[in-house]
Design an enzyme around this catalytic site. Structure first.
Site, mmCIF file in Angstrom:
data_model
loop_
_atom_site.group_PDB
_atom_site.id
_atom_site.type_symbol
_atom_site.label_atom_id
_atom_site.label_comp_id
_atom_site.label_asym_id
_atom_site.label_seq_id
_atom_site.Cartn_x
_atom_site.Cartn_y
_atom_site.Cartn_z
ATOM 1 N N ASP A 117 1.039 -1.195 -0.166
ATOM 2 C CA ASP A 117 -0.026 0.008 -0.161
ATOM 3 C C ASP A 117 0.989 1.211 0.120
ATOM 4 O O ASP A 117 1.982 1.368 0.666
ATOM 5 C CB ASP A 117 -1.071 -0.016 1.227
ATOM 6 C CG ASP A 117 -0.453 0.025 2.445
ATOM 7 O OD1 ASP A 117 0.063 0.968 3.136
ATOM 8 O OD2 ASP A 117 -0.208 -1.233 3.092
ATOM 9 N N ASP B 110 -9.717 3.109 5.728
ATOM 10 C CA ASP B 110 -8.434 3.002 6.636
ATOM 11 C C ASP B 110 -9.210 3.728 7.736
ATOM 12 O O ASP B 110 -9.029 4.905 7.951
ATOM 13 C CB ASP B 110 -7.446 3.763 6.047
ATOM 14 C CG ASP B 110 -6.146 3.607 7.123
ATOM 15 O OD1 ASP B 110 -6.121 3.229 8.119
ATOM 16 O OD2 ASP B 110 -4.948 4.007 6.494
ATOM 17 N N GLU C 51 -8.295 3.858 11.832
ATOM 18 C CA GLU C 51 -7.414 3.338 12.674
ATOM 19 C C GLU C 51 -7.053 4.488 13.907
ATOM 20 O O GLU C 51 -7.861 5.423 13.953
ATOM 21 C CB GLU C 51 -6.082 2.926 12.125
ATOM 22 C CG GLU C 51 -5.558 4.258 11.254
ATOM 23 C CD GLU C 51 -4.054 4.059 10.627
ATOM 24 O OE1 GLU C 51 -3.060 3.954 11.449
ATOM 25 O OE2 GLU C 51 -4.132 3.666 9.417
#
Length: 297
Positions: free
Chosen positions: A88, A177, A179
């Site tokens: 990524d 994403d 987090e």
């Protein structure tokens, strides 16, 4: 003459004092830890506490709030579990030679497209098509900022700015994403109930826009802390788990029983990319990866 000499001496001493102070300040700035350059050609920073809005990348919040999950000297890749390799990337990788990346055995990549509702990765429009033409199965990811706007709003922003999907045999579904907050409080100031609602809203709008289930990237610690180990997405979204280790399989967040993608190191290397790059692997064969890309059973 004596008076002029005295005045000149005083001025010279003042100049010297100011210069010395400026030199000391410059030295302090240069020595300050965690400073992050804004230039896209620099490698991913290993310390991230000075990140500015827009500079987040996969694992940035994990580094800050949870610390490294692997020890110095460990190999970049577990050797006991062979599967499909990927990476990524974001602006931090700078210019990428995607043909070299594919020739190095990398079969898939997720590329940062957006963050919140006001940031587009400046390298996305180059990386996304170039990965495709090099034969890398690629997708886009969105760095979530749940404290900035609703999940619905951010899903719209993502889908409209690179996070869409097409059945062309080389496009993966988009990634949420979600987090630890690299800019502040770990859970963005949301309760576990509010966070679950935010994620559900993002998922629902993204699916309405693209027909695809969004992939969820997260770490076990963050998910368990900020969603309360919620199992509400386990049957909806493929899991991309961040667990930097040389073990043969990752630790999973509570609520999930299987992983689809595993980010196993944040300090990997790949031909065609200068500096560090996250290394990932797909839990299955290339045929299953293509099935994920094409939304087929």
């Amino acid at each position: 003459m004596p008076i002029r000499t005295s005045r000149f001496s005083r001025v010279r001493r003042r100049v010297a004092t100011v210069a010395g102070a400026l030199g000391a300040i410059s030295a302090m700035v240069l020595a300050t830890p965690n400073a992050v350059s804004a230039t896209s050609e620099n490698p991913v920073p290993t310390t991230t506490k000075s990140l500015k809005p827009g500079q987040a990348f996969m694992g940035a919040g994990t580094m800050i709030h949870e610390g490294p999950q692997r020890t110095t000297g460990e190999a970049d890749s577990p050797t006991t579990y062979a599967t499909v390799e990927g990476i990524d990337v974001s602006r931090w990788q700078g210019s990428i030679n995607w043909t070299s990346v594919r020739n190095a055995g990398i079969q898939f990549a997720w590329i940062k497209a957006t963050e919140g509702t006001s940031y587009k990765d400046p390298n996305f429009n180059t990386n996304y098509p170039n990965a495709y033409y090099a034969g890398v199965i690629r997708g886009a990811y969105h760095f979530a900022l749940p404290n900035a706007s609703s999940g619905t709003t951010q899903a719209d922003y993502f889908a409209s700015n690179g996070g869409g999907w097409s059945a062309d045999n080389l496009t993966l579904p988009g990634v949420l994403d979600i987090e630890s907050n690299p800019y502040g409080a770990q859970c963005y100031g949301l309760s576990t109930t509010q966070m679950r609602t935010w994620i559900s809203d993002f998922y629902n709008r993204y699916k309405a826009r693209t027909t695809r289930d969004v992939v969820i990237y997260t770490s076990p610690s963050w998910w368990n802390t900020c969603t309360g180990g919620w199992n509400g997405m386990a049957t909806k979204s493929p899991l991309w788990v961040a667990h930097w280790t040389t073990a043969s399989s990752p630790t999973l967040p509570t609520g999930f029983s299987v992983w689809t993608v595993w980010q196993y190191t944040s300090t990997g290397s790949v031909s065609g990319i200068s500096g560090n790059v996250d290394r990932d692997r797909f839990n299955g064969t290339r045929d299953r990866l293509l099935a994920l890309a094409n939304n087929t059973p």
